[in-house]
Motif scaffolding. Structure first.
Motif, PDB file in Angstrom:
ATOM      1  N   HIS A  75      20.298  75.023 -55.552  1.00  0.00           N
ATOM      2  CA  HIS A  75      19.258  74.205 -56.177  1.00  0.00           C
ATOM      3  C   HIS A  75      19.872  72.987 -56.857  1.00  0.00           C
ATOM      4  CE1 HIS A  75      15.254  74.105 -58.604  1.00  0.00           C
ATOM      5  NE2 HIS A  75      15.267  73.234 -57.629  1.00  0.00           N
ATOM      6  N   ALA A  76      20.979  73.175 -57.535  1.00  0.00           N
ATOM      7  CA  ALA A  76      21.654  72.044 -58.184  1.00  0.00           C
ATOM      8  C   ALA A  76      22.078  71.004 -57.151  1.00  0.00           C
ATOM      9  CB  ALA A  76      22.864  72.538 -58.971  1.00  0.00           C
ATOM     10  N   ALA A  77      22.626  71.458 -56.041  1.00  0.00           N
ATOM     11  CA  ALA A  77      23.066  70.530 -54.989  1.00  0.00           C
ATOM     12  C   ALA A  77      21.878  69.769 -54.406  1.00  0.00           C
ATOM     13  CB  ALA A  77      23.805  71.293 -53.897  1.00  0.00           C
ATOM     14  N   TYR A  78      20.771  70.471 -54.184  1.00  0.00           N
ATOM     15  CA  TYR A  78      19.570  69.830 -53.651  1.00  0.00           C
ATOM     16  C   TYR A  78      19.041  68.783 -54.631  1.00  0.00           C
ATOM     17  CZ  TYR A  78      14.906  69.293 -51.626  1.00  0.00           C
ATOM     18  OH  TYR A  78      13.760  68.779 -51.079  1.00  0.00           O
ATOM     19  N   ILE A  79      18.984  69.144 -55.896  1.00  0.00           N
ATOM     20  CA  ILE A  79      18.520  68.193 -56.912  1.00  0.00           C
ATOM     21  C   ILE A  79      19.443  66.981 -56.972  1.00  0.00           C
ATOM     22  CG2 ILE A  79      18.271  67.843 -59.421  1.00  0.00           C
ATOM     23  CD1 ILE A  79      17.168  70.740 -59.531  1.00  0.00           C
ATOM     24  N   LEU A  80      20.744  67.220 -56.988  1.00  0.00           N
ATOM     25  CA  LEU A  80      21.692  66.104 -57.059  1.00  0.00           C
ATOM     26  C   LEU A  80      21.599  65.206 -55.828  1.00  0.00           C
ATOM     27  CD1 LEU A  80      24.750  67.898 -58.652  1.00  0.00           C
ATOM     28  CD2 LEU A  80      23.385  66.060 -59.689  1.00  0.00           C
ATOM     29  N   LEU A  81      21.488  65.802 -54.654  1.00  0.00           N
ATOM     30  CA  LEU A  81      21.373  65.007 -53.431  1.00  0.00           C
ATOM     31  C   LEU A  81      20.135  64.130 -53.458  1.00  0.00           C
ATOM     32  CD1 LEU A  81      22.308  64.398 -50.495  1.00  0.00           C
ATOM     33  CD2 LEU A  81      20.792  66.264 -49.788  1.00  0.00           C
ATOM     34  N   THR A  82      18.990  64.725 -53.812  1.00  0.00           N
ATOM     35  CA  THR A  82      17.751  63.947 -53.825  1.00  0.00           C
ATOM     36  C   THR A  82      17.683  62.979 -55.000  1.00  0.00           C
ATOM     37  OG1 THR A  82      16.556  65.750 -54.937  1.00  0.00           O
ATOM     38  CG2 THR A  82      16.455  65.681 -52.526  1.00  0.00           C
ATOM     39  N   ALA A  83      18.468  63.217 -56.036  1.00  0.00           N
ATOM     40  CA  ALA A  83      18.511  62.301 -57.185  1.00  0.00           C
ATOM     41  C   ALA A  83      19.396  61.096 -56.901  1.00  0.00           C
ATOM     42  CB  ALA A  83      19.025  63.043 -58.418  1.00  0.00           C
ATOM     43  N   ILE A  84      20.520  61.341 -56.285  1.00  0.00           N
ATOM     44  CA  ILE A  84      21.492  60.264 -56.035  1.00  0.00           C
ATOM     45  C   ILE A  84      21.068  59.384 -54.859  1.00  0.00           C
ATOM     46  CG2 ILE A  84      23.886  59.823 -55.330  1.00  0.00           C
ATOM     47  CD1 ILE A  84      24.620  62.369 -56.982  1.00  0.00           C
ATOM     48  N   TRP A  85      20.421  59.980 -53.873  1.00  0.00           N
ATOM     49  CA  TRP A  85      20.051  59.257 -52.662  1.00  0.00           C
ATOM     50  C   TRP A  85      19.320  57.938 -52.930  1.00  0.00           C
ATOM     51  CZ3 TRP A  85      16.163  61.615 -48.644  1.00  0.00           C
ATOM     52  CH2 TRP A  85      16.046  60.771 -47.537  1.00  0.00           C
ATOM     53  N   PRO A  86      18.213  57.904 -53.692  1.00  0.00           N
ATOM     54  CA  PRO A  86      17.530  56.621 -53.884  1.00  0.00           C
ATOM     55  C   PRO A  86      18.329  55.620 -54.719  1.00  0.00           C
ATOM     56  CG  PRO A  86      16.500  58.313 -55.227  1.00  0.00           C
ATOM     57  CD  PRO A  86      17.498  59.005 -54.343  1.00  0.00           C
ATOM     58  N   ILE A  87      19.238  56.108 -55.512  1.00  0.00           N
ATOM     59  CA  ILE A  87      20.067  55.204 -56.314  1.00  0.00           C
ATOM     60  C   ILE A  87      21.103  54.524 -55.418  1.00  0.00           C
ATOM     61  CG2 ILE A  87      21.783  55.100 -58.180  1.00  0.00           C
ATOM     62  CD1 ILE A  87      20.199  57.452 -59.486  1.00  0.00           C
ATOM     63  N   VAL A  88      21.668  55.293 -54.505  1.00  0.00           N
ATOM     64  CA  VAL A  88      22.735  54.785 -53.639  1.00  0.00           C
ATOM     65  C   VAL A  88      22.175  53.975 -52.469  1.00  0.00           C
ATOM     66  CG1 VAL A  88      24.584  55.501 -52.072  1.00  0.00           C
ATOM     67  CG2 VAL A  88      24.327  56.620 -54.286  1.00  0.00           C
ATOM     68  N   HIS A  89      21.079  54.434 -51.857  1.00  0.00           N
ATOM     69  CA  HIS A  89      20.555  53.750 -50.665  1.00  0.00           C
ATOM     70  C   HIS A  89      19.032  53.859 -50.616  1.00  0.00           C
ATOM     71  CE1 HIS A  89      20.272  52.511 -46.423  1.00  0.00           C
ATOM     72  NE2 HIS A  89      21.386  51.852 -46.718  1.00  0.00           N
ATOM     73  N   ILE A  90      18.375  53.025 -51.387  1.00  0.00           N
ATOM     74  CA  ILE A  90      16.921  53.067 -51.513  1.00  0.00           C
ATOM     75  C   ILE A  90      16.226  52.814 -50.181  1.00  0.00           C
ATOM     76  CG2 ILE A  90      16.666  50.647 -52.225  1.00  0.00           C
ATOM     77  CD1 ILE A  90      14.614  53.642 -53.571  1.00  0.00           C
ATOM     78  N   GLU A  91      16.840  52.004 -49.313  1.00  0.00           N
ATOM     79  CA  GLU A  91      16.203  51.681 -48.034  1.00  0.00           C
ATOM     80  C   GLU A  91      15.998  52.929 -47.170  1.00  0.00           C
ATOM     81  OE1 GLU A  91      18.918  50.068 -49.245  1.00  0.00           O
ATOM     82  OE2 GLU A  91      18.082  48.110 -49.738  1.00  0.00           O
TER      83      GLU A  91
END
Length: 123
Positions: free
Chosen positions: A11-27
């Motif tokens: 769950h932590a990994a899923y949250i971190l992945l979905t949290a970081i994704w729009p910050i790193v590559h919003i497109e």
């Protein structure tokens, strides 16, 4: 690895992945999740979820405690309610129903972990 650690780490990994994704590559995030009016808000939610994921990872090294359950299960419930409500009302893309399903699986996992470890849980 025991089931508690597996659920918490996943769950932590899923949250971190979905949290970081729009910050790193919003497109690419927008490509998958649909158009957004307030990019700053998407990135703010992502930034706020990073400490949630980090806190859950920190919980792995500790004996299971009720606050870990509240954070993990509460985050899952919040996303389920938001995803389902706004997707079914055509405010956000239906892809968020898939996220609700994933969060539902995590919620079941949290309940399983809590029920299994409840004799050892200390507030």
């Amino acid at each position: 690895m025991d089931s508690r650690k597996t659920i918490v780490i996943a769950h932590a990994a899923y949250i971190l992945l979905t949290a970081i994704w729009p910050i790193v590559h919003i497109e690419s995030f927008i490509l998958v999740t649909g158009p957004k009016e307030d990019i700053w808000l998407v990135k703010t939610v992502g930034a706020l979820l990073i400490p949630v994921g980090a806190c859950l990872l920190a919980c792995v090294a500790q004996p299971f405690r009720f606050p870990a359950f509240v954070l993990g299960a509460g985050t899952a419930v919040a996303f389920i309610v938001i995803d389902v409500h706004y997707a079914l009302n055509d405010v956000i893309s239906d892809i968020y129903l898939a996220d609700a399903l994933v969060e539902g699986i995590f919620l079941v996992g949290w309940i399983y972990v809590f029920a299994g470890d409840s004799k050892n849980v200390r507030p």
